[in-house]
Design an enzyme around this catalytic site. Structure first.
Site, mmCIF file in Angstrom:
data_model
loop_
_atom_site.group_PDB
_atom_site.id
_atom_site.type_symbol
_atom_site.label_atom_id
_atom_site.label_comp_id
_atom_site.label_asym_id
_atom_site.label_seq_id
_atom_site.Cartn_x
_atom_site.Cartn_y
_atom_site.Cartn_z
ATOM 1 N N LYS A 58 0.828 -1.215 0.000
ATOM 2 C CA LYS A 58 0.000 0.000 0.000
ATOM 3 C C LYS A 58 0.861 1.264 0.000
ATOM 4 O O LYS A 58 0.436 2.310 -0.498
ATOM 5 C CB LYS A 58 -0.964 -0.023 1.192
ATOM 6 C CG LYS A 58 -0.310 -0.118 2.569
ATOM 7 C CD LYS A 58 0.008 1.217 3.185
ATOM 8 C CE LYS A 58 0.688 1.067 4.518
ATOM 9 N NZ LYS A 58 0.974 2.377 5.154
ATOM 10 N N SER A 85 0.332 11.020 5.520
ATOM 11 C CA SER A 85 1.092 9.999 4.808
ATOM 12 C C SER A 85 2.344 10.592 4.148
ATOM 13 O O SER A 85 2.256 11.395 3.216
ATOM 14 C CB SER A 85 0.223 9.335 3.734
ATOM 15 O OG SER A 85 1.011 8.526 2.883
#
Length: 327
Positions: A187, A250
């Protein structure tokens, strides 16, 4: 009250230490760096990674690995490149309890999952992988989070579940180590591509397609390697993928965004710091070749990051691939 040791004083290490403390445990944080250890002892905070989050005075800070002795659970919360060296150092302690790893990735050069790396250095240990959509910034602030404790020993996973679950940190168990570890690794590579989409000012349609097809690639490789397909529909599959591809927290996404706006790879890495997806992309590309699996998005990411392929051509190349069925 049990003793919980956290190896690593980064954002997630501190967040997990705070969660363990809030669960009523005796908590110790180990740092490799003497300077970092002294800074945490003095200021009780990591200002760069977790601003305004402070450690209680009775959480011990040390750089002596011997202090781990007597732990029920020892959490390895270091960057992926340091997992083996820290696991090797930990092997000198004979009473470290269950080893929990939270680093997401695969070992460069061997393509081993980190549960395998830790087991190589600690052959008799129960190893648990803790993974899922869990930004340190939110865990530290007690924002409700759900993750997975995966292990070949469901007894060990259940101990971690029981000891570290709280009103803001819910842990499920799984015996699918391959699926959980691959989900947490792949991911990050897809999240870089999502950031590139943002940097190119592509729309919601583009990102939705990327996330969906990225999940398909994660599942495809995982199944070939022996994972349970259903794992990728859970927290460490679609859950972690969505949060990493869309969140401002992120680093993989931020790195991709810089690359998408034209910042060169080296400069983007220096600006963001540790970008696990950068390394994960190289290993995932290698695994795809090893297992004979075609992963167009991963291959595209590898081309951009490691082969200097021009970004303005890769979207067109992806879209004009031979047509086919979705599944």
């Amino acid at each position: 009250m049990a003793k919980i040791s956290v190896l690593g004083a980064g954002g997630f290490g501190i967040a997990l230490a705070l969660n363990a403390y809030n669960c009523g445990h005796e908590v110790m944080i180990w740092s490799f760096s003497k300077e970092e250890k002294e800074l945490l002892e003095t200021k009780r905070t990591n200002e760069k990674l977790l601003k305004d989050i402070f450690l209680p005075e009775d959480i011990k800070i040390t750089n002596d690995m011997n202090e781990v002795e007597g732990s029920l659970i020892t959490i390895i919360a270091v960057p992926s490149f340091a997992v083996r060296s820290v696991a090797k150092e930990l092997s000198k302690c004979k009473n470290h309890g269950i080893i929990v790893n939270v680093a997401k990735g695969l070992e460069k050069g061997t393509n081993l999952r980190f549960s395998q790396v830790i087991s190589e250095e600690n052959p008799n240990a129960n190893v648990v992988i803790l993974s899922g959509p869990s930004h340190a910034e939110e865990v530290a602030r007690k924002i409700p989070t759900a993750i997975i404790a995966a292990s070949s020993s469901l007894t060990a996973a259940s101990v971690v579940q029981d000891e570290l679950s709280s009103e803001s940190f819910r842990i499920y168990t799984s015996d699918d180590l391959i699926g959980v570890e691959l989900g947490g690794t792949l991911k990050n590579a897809i999240a870089i591509c999502a950031g590139i989409c943002d940097g190119l000012n592509l729309g919601d349609n583009s990102k939705a397609a990327l996330i969906t097809r990225g999940l398909a690639e994660m599942s495809k490789l995982g199944i070939r390697m022996g994972a349970n397909e259903r794992t990728f529909a859970g927290l460490t599959g679609i859950g972690d993928l969505v949060v990493t591809c869309t969140s401002r927290h992120s680093r993989n996404n931020r790195f991709g965004h810089l690359v998408g706006t034209g910042v060169d790879i080296k400069t983007a890495l220096e600006e963001v710091g540790t970008v696990e997806g950068y390394y994960a992309t190289e290993v995932a590309y290698s695994l795809a070749k090893q297992y004979g699996v075609t992963l167009p998005i991963i291959e595209t990411a590898y081309g951009i990051l490691y082969e200097n392929k021009p970004i303005d051509t890769v979207v067109k190349d992806l879209m004009l691939r031979p047509l086919g069925k979705e599944n």
